[in-house]
Scaffold this motif. Structure first.
Motif, PDB file in Angstrom:
ATOM      1  N   GLY A  12       0.809  -1.325   0.140  1.00 29.26           N
ATOM      2  CA  GLY A  12      -0.043   0.029  -0.120  1.00 29.26           C
ATOM      3  C   GLY A  12       1.026   1.186   0.033  1.00 29.26           C
ATOM      4  O   GLY A  12       1.875   1.191  -0.616  1.00 29.26           O
ATOM      5  N   LEU A  13       0.505   2.233   1.002  1.00 29.95           N
ATOM      6  CA  LEU A  13       1.085   3.336   0.814  1.00 29.95           C
ATOM      7  C   LEU A  13       2.464   3.300   1.791  1.00 29.95           C
ATOM      8  O   LEU A  13       2.201   3.045   2.921  1.00 29.95           O
ATOM      9  N   THR A  14       3.678   3.364   1.132  1.00 28.58           N
ATOM     10  CA  THR A  14       4.722   2.961   1.736  1.00 28.58           C
ATOM     11  C   THR A  14       4.841   4.079   2.876  1.00 28.58           C
ATOM     12  O   THR A  14       5.537   3.918   4.126  1.00 28.58           O
ATOM     13  N   ALA A  15       4.730   5.639   2.867  1.00 27.14           N
ATOM     14  CA  ALA A  15       4.933   6.313   3.821  1.00 27.14           C
ATOM     15  C   ALA A  15       4.094   6.059   4.995  1.00 27.14           C
ATOM     16  O   ALA A  15       4.712   5.969   6.147  1.00 27.14           O
ATOM     17  N   ASP A  16       2.883   5.587   4.829  1.00 27.47           N
ATOM     18  CA  ASP A  16       1.959   5.304   6.164  1.00 27.47           C
ATOM     19  C   ASP A  16       2.789   4.002   6.808  1.00 27.47           C
ATOM     20  O   ASP A  16       2.683   3.971   7.891  1.00 27.47           O
ATOM     21  N   GLY A  17       3.349   3.148   5.954  1.00 33.72           N
ATOM     22  CA  GLY A  17       3.784   1.935   6.549  1.00 33.72           C
ATOM     23  C   GLY A  17       5.245   2.272   7.402  1.00 33.72           C
ATOM     24  O   GLY A  17       5.531   1.679   8.327  1.00 33.72           O
ATOM     25  N   ARG A  18       5.950   3.277   6.966  1.00 32.98           N
ATOM     26  CA  ARG A  18       7.150   3.721   7.610  1.00 32.98           C
ATOM     27  C   ARG A  18       6.776   4.252   9.067  1.00 32.98           C
ATOM     28  O   ARG A  18       7.109   3.962   9.946  1.00 32.98           O
ATOM     29  N   VAL A  19       5.501   5.077   8.878  1.00 28.52           N
ATOM     30  CA  VAL A  19       5.166   5.588  10.448  1.00 28.52           C
ATOM     31  C   VAL A  19       4.573   4.465  11.245  1.00 28.52           C
ATOM     32  O   VAL A  19       5.066   4.594  12.335  1.00 28.52           O
ATOM     33  N   LEU A  20       3.929   3.686  10.730  1.00 26.20           N
ATOM     34  CA  LEU A  20       3.630   2.470  11.565  1.00 26.20           C
ATOM     35  C   LEU A  20       4.599   1.464  11.999  1.00 26.20           C
ATOM     36  O   LEU A  20       4.407   1.149  13.349  1.00 26.20           O
ATOM     37  N   SER A  21       5.831   1.453  11.299  1.00 26.88           N
ATOM     38  CA  SER A  21       6.716   0.458  11.672  1.00 26.88           C
ATOM     39  C   SER A  21       7.444   1.200  12.648  1.00 26.88           C
ATOM     40  O   SER A  21       7.946   0.784  13.832  1.00 26.88           O
ATOM     41  N   ARG A  22       7.507   2.363  12.677  1.00 28.43           N
ATOM     42  CA  ARG A  22       8.111   3.202  13.745  1.00 28.43           C
ATOM     43  C   ARG A  22       7.336   3.368  15.000  1.00 28.43           C
ATOM     44  O   ARG A  22       8.027   3.186  15.874  1.00 28.43           O
ATOM     45  N   PHE A  23       6.049   3.432  14.834  1.00 30.45           N
ATOM     46  CA  PHE A  23       5.386   3.164  15.933  1.00 30.45           C
ATOM     47  C   PHE A  23       5.590   1.774  16.647  1.00 30.45           C
ATOM     48  O   PHE A  23       5.723   1.386  17.948  1.00 30.45           O
TER      49      PHE A  23
END
Length: 267
Positions: free
Chosen positions: A76-87
């Motif tokens: 999906g949206l990689t930018a959203d994935g980066r935020v969630l992986s950081r969380f």
């Protein structure tokens, strides 16, 4: 999908009981490049297809390590994935600091689902347009979860998300019953085979896929979540191609039939 009067707000229900903004986020997951996850009793493997946006650009990372015992693959949206992986990384660090123990994988998936669910009931937010496969190892063994933009999460033996993931799912459904007893090498081969099913005319190589693994060795020590280097991936792909091209050995029944067709000896 098409626009209608009930999709302008994530908190607006349609008369059919649907939240269209959430469904649009789930559609974004289907448009992302394919990701595959599978697990045995002791190991979990994540694999992702690397697809650049254009011939002039590099690909974006799809597999992230969030702790020594867990990692995620996203579509999906990689930018959203980066935020969630950081969380998720912060949650693992905080749990380890407070309890001096790794965060169980089920709790990790639950925290991610709770964070995604909040975005489905706040009018000033939008759902995360990314789906995540969460793989990890804890005291109860290896686990694989799929987290949906709707806030739902499910545990799987094997699963695939992203574009053309149905072909990978069909491949996994034919073989998943034996995955509990698979070796790490067998899991990696099946993950690569599933990724290969999602590629159309493109040849599978170490440059267009990423594979990561986490597990427990026979002596009980933990193999931390790590990316498999490209050289080893290419060696595994080459061995798979050799096995596919090798001719099948004739069966004993076929040999008997050949013998019966032979001319009798003159006496």
């Amino acid at each position: 999908m098409f626009r209608n009067q009930y999709d302008t707000d994530v908190t607006t229900w349609s008369p059919q009981g649907r939240l269209f903004q959430v469904e649009y986020a789930m559609e974004a997951v289907k448009q992302g490049s394919a990701c595959v996850g599978l697990r045995s009793r002791t190991h979990a493997v994540l694999a992702a297809a690397n697809k650049p946006a254009s011939e002039l650009s590099s690909y974006q990372r799809k597999v992230f390590r969030v702790a020594e015992h867990a990692g995620v693959a996203l579509a999906g949206l990689t930018a959203d994935g980066r935020v969630l992986s950081r969380f998720l990384r912060n949650e693992c660090i905080n749990h380890s600091f407070v309890y001096e123990a790794p965060l169980p994988v089920s709790r990790l998936a639950l925290k991610l689902a709770d964070k995604a669910q909040v975005c489905t009931q706040r009018s000033w937010k939008r759902p995360y347009g990314v789906g995540l496969l969460v793989a990890g190892l804890d005291e109860t063994g290896a686990h694989l979860y799929y987290n949906c933009p709707s806030g739902n999460y499910f545990e799987y033996q094997a699963f695939a998300i992203g574009s053309r993931s149905q072909a990978a799912k069909t491949f996994l459904e034919r073989r998943f019953e034996g995955y509990n007893d698979y070796t790490p090498e067998q899991l990696i081969k099946d993950a690569l085979s599933a990724i290969k099913e999602t590629l159309q005319a493109e040849k599978l190589t170490s440059s267009n896929c990423t594979v990561a693994i986490v597990g427990r060795k026979d002596d009980g020590t933990i193999e931390p979540f790590e990316m498999i280097d490209a050289k080893r991936i290419q060696e595994i792909i080459d061995s798979m191609e050799v096995a596919e091209e090798a001719p099948a050995e004739p069966s004993s029944m076929q040999e008997e039939e050949r013998g019966s067709d032979a001319a009798p000896m003159d006496i």
